[in-house]
Design a protein around this motif. Structure first.
Motif, PDB file in Angstrom:
ATOM      1  N   ASP A   9       5.217 -10.887  -4.997  1.00 19.55           N
ATOM      2  CA  ASP A   9       4.345 -10.870  -4.416  1.00 19.55           C
ATOM      3  C   ASP A   9       3.899 -10.521  -2.844  1.00 19.55           C
ATOM      4  O   ASP A   9       3.484  -9.579  -2.092  1.00 19.55           O
ATOM      5  CB  ASP A   9       4.076 -11.905  -4.551  1.00 19.55           C
ATOM      6  N   GLU A  41       4.976  -6.283  -2.395  1.00 22.41           N
ATOM      7  CA  GLU A  41       3.431  -5.919  -2.383  1.00 22.41           C
ATOM      8  C   GLU A  41       2.664  -5.758  -0.845  1.00 22.41           C
ATOM      9  O   GLU A  41       1.927  -4.599  -0.746  1.00 22.41           O
ATOM     10  CB  GLU A  41       2.540  -6.793  -3.907  1.00 22.41           C
ATOM     11  N   LEU A  42       2.699  -7.355   0.047  1.00 20.94           N
ATOM     12  CA  LEU A  42       2.370  -6.559   1.146  1.00 20.94           C
ATOM     13  C   LEU A  42       2.952  -6.142   2.215  1.00 20.94           C
ATOM     14  O   LEU A  42       2.292  -5.364   2.627  1.00 20.94           O
ATOM     15  CB  LEU A  42       2.632  -8.862   1.651  1.00 20.94           C
ATOM     16  N   ALA A  68       4.825  -3.208   0.596  1.00 19.59           N
ATOM     17  CA  ALA A  68       4.472  -2.097   0.084  1.00 19.59           C
ATOM     18  C   ALA A  68       2.563  -1.727   1.028  1.00 19.59           C
ATOM     19  O   ALA A  68       2.473  -0.575   0.976  1.00 19.59           O
ATOM     20  CB  ALA A  68       4.755  -2.265  -1.138  1.00 19.59           C
ATOM     21  N   LYS A  69       1.725  -2.269   1.150  1.00 17.19           N
ATOM     22  CA  LYS A  69       0.118  -1.700   1.668  1.00 17.19           C
ATOM     23  C   LYS A  69       0.971  -2.276   3.123  1.00 17.19           C
ATOM     24  O   LYS A  69      -0.260  -0.954   3.584  1.00 17.19           O
ATOM     25  CB  LYS A  69      -0.758  -3.334   1.611  1.00 17.19           C
ATOM     26  N   GLY A  70       1.686  -2.274   3.676  1.00 17.23           N
ATOM     27  CA  GLY A  70       1.877  -2.283   5.528  1.00 17.23           C
ATOM     28  C   GLY A  70       2.105  -1.042   5.843  1.00 17.23           C
ATOM     29  O   GLY A  70       1.860  -0.186   6.514  1.00 17.23           O
ATOM     30  N   GLY A 105       2.765   1.577   3.484  1.00 17.64           N
ATOM     31  CA  GLY A 105       1.036   3.228   3.287  1.00 17.64           C
ATOM     32  C   GLY A 105       0.058   2.208   4.037  1.00 17.64           C
ATOM     33  O   GLY A 105      -0.442   3.972   4.489  1.00 17.64           O
ATOM     34  N   ALA A 106      -0.399   1.521   4.782  1.00 21.69           N
ATOM     35  CA  ALA A 106      -1.313   1.602   5.498  1.00 21.69           C
ATOM     36  C   ALA A 106      -0.906   2.229   7.074  1.00 21.69           C
ATOM     37  O   ALA A 106      -1.107   3.806   8.581  1.00 21.69           O
ATOM     38  CB  ALA A 106      -1.124   0.525   6.295  1.00 21.69           C
TER      39      ALA A 106
END
Length: 250
Positions: free
Chosen positions: A39, A42-43, A45-47, A49-50
Motif C-alpha cells: 500500500d 502504491e502511494l 508510485a502514484k506520487g 507518476g504525477a
C-alpha cells in the motif's frame, strides 16, 4: 525523456528507500520498487507518476528474508523492465537488545533481515549482472559498521559490517562489467530512527541525507560516508580511537 536506466530498490516503502526512489526518478531512472507494504509502494508510485509521468515504476511485494521470493521477484522485475542496471540493497531492520537480556528474537530478526536478506539480494542481483555483463550493486551499510557498538546496537552494527564485507569481497573479485558500492549513512532522519531525539547532533533530514547518498551512488564510489561532513572525518576517528572512546558514540 528517455530512461537513464533501471534501478531496483528494496525496502522502498519508507525512509531512505522511499526518498531514493523519488530522487532517482527525478534524475530520469525507471524504477523497480520492493517492500513488504505494497500500500505504501502504491502511494509512492502514484506520487512519482504525477511528478514524472514519463517514468516507469514496477512494484512487487517482497520480504527479503524469503529467499525464494527474492530470486523470483528480481527475475520478474528484470523481465518486466527489460534489464536491471542497478540494485540498491537497502531493506533493513533496527531492532535489537543487549546480548544475553532475553531478546534473542529481536537480534535474530535483525540479523536475518540485514545480513542474510542482503546476501540473498546480492546473490540474485549478481546472477542478473553476470548474465547481462553489466550492473551496479549498491549496499547500504551504516557508520556503526566501522566498530563494534554496545548494547542495543551490537547486532545491528555487526550486520552492517557484514554487508560492507560482502561488498568489499565482490569488489576484490572484479567481476567484469560490474561496479560495487557500499554507502555508510550517518545520522539521517528516517522511520527506523524516529524514536531518536530530534536534536541528535549531526542528524540531517531525510531529503538532505539521501541526496548525499544518491550523489555518491551516481559517481559509483566504492565507499561513501554520507553526508561527507562530518562523517568522513568521523570515519577516520572511529577506526583509530580506542574502544573506550568509541563506546561513547553509541
Amino acid at each position: 525523456m528517455s530512461s537513464k536506466g533501471t534501478i531496483l530498490i528494496t525496502g522502498a516503502s519508507s525512509g531512505l528507500g522511499e526518498e531514493m526512489a523519488r530522487q532517482f526518478a527525478a534524475l530520469g531512472y525507471d524504477l523497480a520498487l520492493c517492500a513488504r507494504r505494497t500500500d505504501r509502494l502504491e502511494l509512492l508510485a502514484k506520487g512519482i507518476g504525477a511528478a514524472h509521468p514519463d517514468r516507469t515504476v514496477a512494484l512487487r511485494a517482497l520480504d527479503v528474508t524469503d529467499d525464494t521470493a527474492v530470486f523470483r521477484v528480481f527475475r520478474e522485475l528484470a523481465a518486466e523492465l527489460g534489464t536491471i542496471d542497478r540494485v540498491v540493497v537497502n531493506a533493513g531492520l533496527g531492532k535489537g537488545a543487549p546480548l544475553g537480556t532475553g531478546r534473542y528474537d529481536a537480534n535474530k530478526q535483525t540479523a536475518m533481515t540485514n545480513f542474510i536478506g542482503a546476501l540473498a539480494q546480492s546473490e540474485a542481483a549478481m546472477e542478473l549482472f553476470r548474465e547481462q555483463g553489466h550492473g551496479h550493486l549498491v549496499m547500504v551499510s551504516s557508520m556503526s559498521a566501522l566498530r563494534g557498538m554496545r548494547k542495543s546496537m551490537t547486532t545491528y552494527a555487526a550486520t552492517k559490517a557484514g554487508v560492507a564485507s560482502l561488498a568489499e569481497g565482490l569488489r576484490s573479485e572484479r567481476v567484469k562489467g560490474v561496479d560495487v558500492s557500499v554507502v555508510y549513512p550517518g545520522y539521517i532522519r528516517s522511520e527506523m530512527n524516529e524514536h531518536v531525539q530530534q536534536r541528535t547532533k549531526f542528524m540531517v533530514d531525510t531529503e538532505t541525507g539521501v541526496r548525499a547518498m544518491v550523489e555518491a551512488i551516481e559517481k559509483r564510489k566504492p565507499k561513501a560516508f554520507v553526508p561527507a561532513w562530518p562523517w568522513v572525518p568521523i570515519s577516520v576517528l572511529m577506526r583509530t580511537l580506542p574502544l573506550s572512546v568509541v563506546r561513547k558514540l553509541s
